[in-house]
Design a protein around this motif. Structure first.
Motif, PDB file in Angstrom:
ATOM      1  N   LYS A 164      37.879  41.049  38.889  1.00  0.00           N
ATOM      2  CA  LYS A 164      38.045  41.294  37.453  1.00  0.00           C
ATOM      3  C   LYS A 164      37.742  42.744  37.113  1.00  0.00           C
ATOM      4  O   LYS A 164      38.385  43.350  36.246  1.00  0.00           O
ATOM      5  CB  LYS A 164      37.139  40.352  36.647  1.00  0.00           C
ATOM      6  CG  LYS A 164      37.541  38.889  36.741  1.00  0.00           C
ATOM      7  CD  LYS A 164      36.640  38.012  35.896  1.00  0.00           C
ATOM      8  CE  LYS A 164      37.107  36.565  35.896  1.00  0.00           C
ATOM      9  NZ  LYS A 164      37.070  35.947  37.224  1.00  0.00           N
ATOM     10  N   TYR A 165      36.757  43.318  37.796  1.00  0.00           N
ATOM     11  CA  TYR A 165      36.416  44.731  37.571  1.00  0.00           C
ATOM     12  C   TYR A 165      37.599  45.621  37.938  1.00  0.00           C
ATOM     13  O   TYR A 165      37.964  46.535  37.197  1.00  0.00           O
ATOM     14  CB  TYR A 165      35.200  45.087  38.429  1.00  0.00           C
ATOM     15  CG  TYR A 165      34.500  46.365  38.032  1.00  0.00           C
ATOM     16  CD1 TYR A 165      33.430  46.358  37.142  1.00  0.00           C
ATOM     17  CD2 TYR A 165      34.903  47.587  38.550  1.00  0.00           C
ATOM     18  CE1 TYR A 165      32.782  47.519  36.779  1.00  0.00           C
ATOM     19  CE2 TYR A 165      34.266  48.763  38.190  1.00  0.00           C
ATOM     20  CZ  TYR A 165      33.200  48.726  37.307  1.00  0.00           C
ATOM     21  OH  TYR A 165      32.574  49.888  36.942  1.00  0.00           O
TER      22      TYR A 165
ATOM     23  N   GLY B 269      40.767  44.678  38.123  1.00  0.00           N
ATOM     24  CA  GLY B 269      41.862  44.413  37.202  1.00  0.00           C
ATOM     25  C   GLY B 269      41.735  45.199  35.902  1.00  0.00           C
ATOM     26  O   GLY B 269      42.721  45.746  35.389  1.00  0.00           O
TER      27      GLY B 269
END
Length: 452
Positions: A136-137, A139
């Motif tokens: 997620k980081y 992304g």
């Protein structure tokens, strides 16, 4: 607390009575229960149900599945990142100087500002990637860098270009360390040079974790361990890897920022120059594929780094010392210098294979990328306006830094061989239960062996 003392403490908690390993001079912090302080893989395996033994055919099928889900995304991500940060190289011969009213010194500063912000954010990104979900980081960083790239088209002056280059460096600096970290999480060392990325699988997760025990590098740990940071700074391999990365990226920074300018200086028009840059990409792709395949196949990263730096140095010689009318020879030399940048994926895989302990890996990734930035900051600065149009001092710098980086790669290889032989002599054959996933650093775990 030294390693033997730590093991005794762990054994008393877990009930394991196996003998301790040979003594190490590396001091580490107190080890808690694996469920609190060990690797995330150990927590998962403790709660996983039995899925049976992993057969060779199961493993081949599992690796293919991971590859098909990961490799396209990874390739697109890194390829687009490279294009984003080298956009000014293409724009330089297509009217950027006139449209934005900038000079050669200001153009060099655009590369400088990008890598300064890239460098400054490495440690904050490293901490963020340890504390937050890495995928997620990454992304979020990709989305933000894409937005900044899109805004570049509205820049009409030097100040606006500087602002976008600074922001681009901030967001893109999260990409490479994320991919290095993820590569070490899910691929065996021999697979790492050719593969990277993130994964999502079903019950097969148990097998995907179990097959990585031989790496001895763990997978993930969200606890920040300051003693692993110190271990990284005290480790000789840290600084040898840093020096190799800096010296090999001085010519890479020069070539990536000034390739179009160099080709045009050979006597070609702007349109022809743009077309003549196409083979450079082919040289990079071919050299990366060959070198990374051979590195994984024969476990020889150092020799493959050297094999890429030699043609790079030869290319610098051709550009610097051939007479001015030898346009074809100089152009071939320019193409050969693209092999230099291909050594970077090998350095990434060297770090992911030889650095254990999650906090230490994150710290080393930051140092590696900061070294990458320093080299790319220095490289464009070797192109001084007074040296144009031939820029002979910059071309000589390419030759010298390639030779130095190649020599240092061989020194590091010799260090790894010496350290492995020392550990072989110390090894008494004992094995601490689940030591592969106790989040030990490569210097704490004396059963760890370095890849050459």
């Amino acid at each position: 607390m030294s390693i033997p003392e730590k093991e005794i403490a762990h054994e008393s908690k877990s009930g394991d009575t196996s003998p301790s390993r040979p003594h190490s001079d590396v001091e580490i912090g107190t080890v808690e229960e694996p469920s609190n302080n060990g690797d995330e893989a150990l927590k998962f395996l403790k709660n996983a149900h039995n899925v049976g033994a992993l057969t060779p055919e199961d493993e081949r099928r599992l690796v293919r599945k991971i590859d098909w889900m990961i490799m396209p995304l990874m390739w697109c991500c890194y390829c687009l990142q490279y294009l984003d940060k080298t956009l000014v190289n293409y724009a330089a011969v297509m009217g950027l100087y006139e449209d934005a009213n900038i000079n050669t010194a200001q153009f060099s500063n655009l590369a400088l500002f990008f890598y300064v912000s890239y460098l400054a954010l490495e440690f904050p990104h490293g901490y963020g990637m340890q504390r937050l979900p890495t995928a997620k980081y990454l992304g979020a960083a990709v989305i933000l860098w894409g937005l900044v790239t899109a805004l570049t088209c509205v820049c009409k002056n030097y100040g606006a270009l500087v602002a976008t280059r600074v922001l681009l460096g901030c967001f893109e600096s999260a990409v490479a360390p994320s991919l290095i970290l993820i590569t070490s999480m899910w691929y065996k060392k021999k697979e790492q040079p050719l593969r990277t990325g993130i994964w999502y699988l079903g019950v097969e997760k148990v097998w995907a974790i179990e097959r990585l025990r031989e790496n001895q590098t763990g997978i993930e740990n969200t606890h920040f361990k300051f003693h692993q940071v110190l271990d990284c700074f005290k480790d000789p391999q840290t600084w040898m890897l840093s020096i190799i990365t800096i010296s090999s990226n001085v010519p890479n920074g020069a070539v990536s920022s000034y390739q179009a300018t160099l080709i045009k200086s050979f006597g070609f028009s702007s349109k022809t120059t743009a077309l003549l840059q196409l083979p450079s990409g082919a040289v990079s792709v071919i050299s990366i594929l060959i070198a990374t395949y051979l590195a994984g196949r024969f476990n020889q990263r150092a020799l493959n780094v050297v094999s890429l730096l030699i043609p790079g140095a030869l290319g610098g010689c051709l550009m610097a010392f051939l007479p001015g009318e030898s346009r074809v020879g100089k152009l071939i030399g320019n193409y050969l210098t693209n092999c230099i940048g291909s050594s970077l994926p090998l350095l990434y895989s060297w770090v992911s294979a030889n650095i254990a302990g999650h906090t230490k890996k994150v710290t080393m990734n930051a140092i590696l990328l900061m070294s990458f930035c320093l080299g790319n900051i220095i490289g464009p600065l070797t192109f001084r306006q007074g040296d144009g149009p031939d820029f002979i001092p910059a071309k000589v710098t390419i030759v010298v830094t390639c030779a130095f980086a190649a020599a240092m790669a061989l020194v590091l290889r010799a260090y790894y061989m010496w350290e492995n032989k020392k550990r072989d002599r110390e090894d008494d054959g004992t094995h601490l239960e689940n030591e592969e996933f106790l989040d030990l650093t490569d210097r704490e775990n004396r059963r760890f062996r370095y890849r050459l």
